[in-house]
Motif scaffolding. Structure first.
Motif, mmCIF file in Angstrom:
data_model
loop_
_atom_site.group_PDB
_atom_site.id
_atom_site.type_symbol
_atom_site.label_atom_id
_atom_site.label_comp_id
_atom_site.label_asym_id
_atom_site.label_seq_id
_atom_site.Cartn_x
_atom_site.Cartn_y
_atom_site.Cartn_z
ATOM 1 N N ALA A 218 13.205 -5.771 15.683
ATOM 2 C CA ALA A 218 11.894 -5.160 15.435
ATOM 3 C C ALA A 218 11.550 -4.095 16.473
ATOM 4 C CB ALA A 218 10.821 -6.245 15.428
ATOM 5 N N VAL A 219 12.516 -3.809 17.365
ATOM 6 C CA VAL A 219 12.256 -2.824 18.416
ATOM 7 C C VAL A 219 13.214 -1.642 18.252
ATOM 8 C CG1 VAL A 219 12.358 -2.387 20.896
ATOM 9 C CG2 VAL A 219 11.382 -4.510 20.066
ATOM 10 N N SER A 220 12.687 -0.451 18.391
ATOM 11 C CA SER A 220 13.538 0.727 18.394
ATOM 12 C C SER A 220 13.339 1.436 19.740
ATOM 13 C CB SER A 220 13.150 1.660 17.257
ATOM 14 O OG SER A 220 13.865 2.860 17.390
ATOM 15 N N PHE A 221 14.441 1.756 20.386
ATOM 16 C CA PHE A 221 14.347 2.392 21.707
ATOM 17 C C PHE A 221 14.409 3.899 21.573
ATOM 18 C CE2 PHE A 221 15.784 -1.865 22.526
ATOM 19 C CZ PHE A 221 15.005 -2.245 23.606
ATOM 20 N N LYS A 222 13.626 4.550 22.378
ATOM 21 C CA LYS A 222 13.630 6.011 22.380
ATOM 22 C C LYS A 222 13.873 6.498 23.795
ATOM 23 C CE LYS A 222 11.259 7.821 18.474
ATOM 24 N NZ LYS A 222 10.062 8.383 17.898
ATOM 25 N N VAL A 223 14.717 7.509 23.906
ATOM 26 C CA VAL A 223 14.970 8.107 25.217
ATOM 27 C C VAL A 223 14.386 9.503 25.199
ATOM 28 C CG1 VAL A 223 16.736 8.869 26.836
ATOM 29 C CG2 VAL A 223 17.085 6.790 25.520
ATOM 30 N N LEU A 224 13.544 9.777 26.173
ATOM 31 C CA LEU A 224 12.975 11.120 26.240
ATOM 32 C C LEU A 224 14.020 12.071 26.798
ATOM 33 C CD1 LEU A 224 9.451 10.329 27.654
ATOM 34 C CD2 LEU A 224 10.144 10.597 25.291
ATOM 35 N N SER A 225 14.240 13.148 26.097
ATOM 36 C CA SER A 225 15.260 14.094 26.547
ATOM 37 C C SER A 225 14.748 15.517 26.430
ATOM 38 C CB SER A 225 16.519 13.916 25.703
ATOM 39 O OG SER A 225 17.416 14.942 25.977
ATOM 40 N N ASP A 226 15.107 16.332 27.455
ATOM 41 C CA ASP A 226 14.716 17.739 27.417
ATOM 42 C C ASP A 226 15.737 18.563 26.645
ATOM 43 O OD1 ASP A 226 12.600 17.110 28.981
ATOM 44 O OD2 ASP A 226 13.680 17.469 30.860
ATOM 45 N N GLN A 227 16.906 17.944 26.441
ATOM 46 C CA GLN A 227 17.986 18.704 25.814
ATOM 47 C C GLN A 227 17.972 18.515 24.296
ATOM 48 O OE1 GLN A 227 21.053 16.742 28.263
ATOM 49 N NE2 GLN A 227 21.919 18.783 28.383
ATOM 50 N N PRO A 228 18.291 19.566 23.563
ATOM 51 C CA PRO A 228 18.457 19.395 22.116
ATOM 52 C C PRO A 228 19.654 18.476 21.835
ATOM 53 C CG PRO A 228 18.357 21.719 22.708
ATOM 54 C CD PRO A 228 18.487 20.951 23.977
ATOM 55 N N ALA A 229 19.668 17.877 20.648
ATOM 56 C CA ALA A 229 20.716 16.909 20.300
ATOM 57 C C ALA A 229 22.112 17.486 20.449
ATOM 58 C CB ALA A 229 20.487 16.418 18.879
ATOM 59 N N ALA A 230 22.277 18.776 20.045
ATOM 60 C CA ALA A 230 23.612 19.391 20.098
ATOM 61 C C ALA A 230 24.133 19.443 21.535
ATOM 62 C CB ALA A 230 23.541 20.795 19.522
ATOM 63 N N ASP A 231 23.242 19.821 22.462
ATOM 64 C CA ASP A 231 23.627 19.902 23.875
ATOM 65 C C ASP A 231 24.013 18.534 24.407
ATOM 66 O OD1 ASP A 231 22.991 22.471 23.620
ATOM 67 O OD2 ASP A 231 21.290 22.488 25.023
ATOM 68 N N ARG A 232 23.256 17.530 23.974
ATOM 69 C CA ARG A 232 23.534 16.160 24.435
ATOM 70 C C ARG A 232 24.917 15.714 24.010
ATOM 71 N NH1 ARG A 232 18.499 14.726 22.859
ATOM 72 N NH2 ARG A 232 19.325 13.789 20.993
ATOM 73 N N GLU A 233 25.269 16.023 22.768
ATOM 74 C CA GLU A 233 26.581 15.649 22.239
ATOM 75 C C GLU A 233 27.682 16.327 23.056
ATOM 76 O OE1 GLU A 233 27.588 13.426 19.994
ATOM 77 O OE2 GLU A 233 25.497 12.796 20.018
ATOM 78 N N GLU A 234 27.432 17.607 23.369
ATOM 79 C CA GLU A 234 28.401 18.375 24.145
ATOM 80 C C GLU A 234 28.622 17.743 25.514
ATOM 81 O OE1 GLU A 234 27.842 22.671 24.961
ATOM 82 O OE2 GLU A 234 28.022 22.821 22.784
ATOM 83 N N ASN A 235 27.509 17.369 26.137
ATOM 84 C CA ASN A 235 27.585 16.743 27.461
ATOM 85 C C ASN A 235 28.343 15.435 27.428
ATOM 86 O OD1 ASN A 235 26.201 18.791 28.599
ATOM 87 N ND2 ASN A 235 24.229 17.763 28.629
ATOM 88 N N LYS A 236 28.175 14.694 26.354
ATOM 89 C CA LYS A 236 28.881 13.408 26.232
ATOM 90 C C LYS A 236 30.376 13.649 26.246
ATOM 91 C CE LYS A 236 25.611 10.391 23.910
ATOM 92 N NZ LYS A 236 25.270 9.759 22.630
#
Lengths: 236, 184
Positions: A218-236
């Motif tokens: 019943a819980v969904s976690f959210k991470v606040l990020s300044d980066q757009p999703a595409a950048d995040r994927e790249e960083n991973k």
């Protein structure tokens, strides 16, 4: 009784030996022992911390924890509106407010099977979610809200349960703040409790919150990020 | 005050020398005397005798190591005082240390100062071969007559470790003296 020969002879040992014995303090040795004591304690702490982190990481994987990224640092509104203010027409806003009123009305009855109520902009319908979507329950709702067109559907979690989880989090807000929980709210539209954490790697926060929520999804976690999703994927 | 300056005061026959010596080494002297005599009153008397003895010896003597010089005087005076007192009372700490040493070098007969100096030199050579901590534990026990408990606290050792170190160094000393031809 005379002093033994050796006791007297010891009185004739070299001066430097006597002086050294007065001044000598095995500081280095003491430090060495202390160093090893501290090093052992630190090493043990690191091992324990790694073990706990490993366990918590595994916990997050095995429990299939859902983590979302919120680039704009915005939560869903409690009334379910995901649109910006510019896109909402006065009619839409009215219906949204109506859905909100219905929700407030129903929760006063404290039904165990009531899930959520929101205005769905796409289908232009007021949606009411019930965990037990039976005719009897639907009838009870209609009796309360009167002659308003609504669409019933089966939802996963009752509002009663989400509220209980929220209250649990609220009563431990100081602990949660320390372990990296930024904020939390009930998402009526999504039918779960939103918990905003500092990082997706904050396994401790995920573990504690999930345990408080009785681990039933019943819980969904959210991470606040300044980066757009595409950048995040790249960083991973 | 530096030792050299104190010695200069003795040479100048300045009574301040006694005060400075007492300020710097009074506690050390008192602890040595107390370890041997086990009596505050006797120890204080012995320390005062030590200052008098230093006053008489300097000049003409100019000690290279003033600290050791004082320690040796207070030790000798305390032992003499103990021997004097022993007919009346016993100092527990000291007699224990005595009995341990008797097992190393049997008190067959009284020897002259030259012989003591000779044995002292051999013991010094032996102690220089020992590890620093072992050497200092030995000296704290048999020169200063500290109790094993005091040594253990001073060096952060356990009492049993101190006893073990002393036991082994006594045995090694016994062997060393035998090798050097000292009658055991």
């Amino acid at each position: 009784m005379k002093a033994p020969k050796l006791a007297l002879a010891v009185g004739y040992i070299d001066d430097d030996l006597v002086s050294d014995a007065v001044d000598y303090l095995p500081v280095q040795r003491k430090n060495k022992i202390r160093y090893w004591k501290y090093a052992t304690v630190v090493a043990a702490c690191i091992v324990v911390a790694l073990g706990i982190n490993g366990y918590l990481k595994k916990y997050a994987i095995t429990n299939d924890i859902h983590i979302e990224y919120d680039v704009n640092e915005q939560f869903d509104n409690a009334d379910g509106s995901m649109l910006s203010h510019d896109d909402v027409t006065p009619e839409m806003a009215e219906k949204g407010a109506k859905a909100n009123n219905i929700h407030n009305l129903i929760i006063g009855y404290n039904f165990e099977w009531y899930g959520n109520c929101y205005y769905d902009y796409d289908s232009d319908l007021i949606m009411i979610g019930l965990t037990e979507n039976t005719e009897i329950n639907q009838k009870k709702i209609v009796e309360i809200i009167g002659d308003i067109a609504v669409q019933f559907f089966e939802c996963e979690h009752s509002y009663h349960k989400l509220e209980k989880i929220y209250n649990k989090l609220e009563s431990r807000q100081f602990l949660l703040m320390i372990i990296g929980v930024k904020r939390y709210n009930i998402s009526v539209v999504n039918n779960y409790v939103n918990v905003c954490i500092t990082s997706e790697k904050n396994h401790l926060a995920i573990y504690v919150v999930n345990k408080l929520a009785d681990e039933d999804g019943a819980v969904s976690f959210k991470v606040l990020s300044d980066q757009p999703a595409a950048d995040r994927e790249e960083n991973k | 005050m530096e030792d050299l300056m104190i010695i200069d005061l003795f040479f100048a026959r300045n009574e301040q020398a006694i005060n400075e010596t007492d300020a710097k080494y009074g506690k050390l002297c008192l602890s040595i005397a107390n370890n041997i005599l086990n009596s505050d009153e006797d120890a204080e008397e012995c320390v005062n005798d030590t200052y008098l003895s230093i006053w008489k010896k300097i000049p003409p003597t100019r000690p290279n190591d003033f600290k050791s010089f004082i320690c040796k005087i207070v030790r000798n005076l305390s032992i003499k005082k103990l021997e004097y007192n022993l007919a009346l009372k016993r100092s527990k700490n000291m007699t224990v240390s005595y009995s341990e040493l008797e097992n190393v070098l049997y008190d067959s007969d009284i020897c002259d100062e030259t012989e003591y100096k000779n044995i002292g030199k051999i013991i010094s050579d032996f102690l220089r071969q020992e590890k620093e901590e072992v050497r200092n534990v030995f000296i704290r026990k048999y020169f200063f007559f500290d109790s094993t408990g005091d040594i253990a606290r001073r060096y952060s050792f356990t009492e049993s470790k101190v006893k073990s170190m002393l036991y082994h160094s006594r045995n090694r000393l016994k062997q060393y003296l035998k090798k050097e031809g000292i009658d055991i």
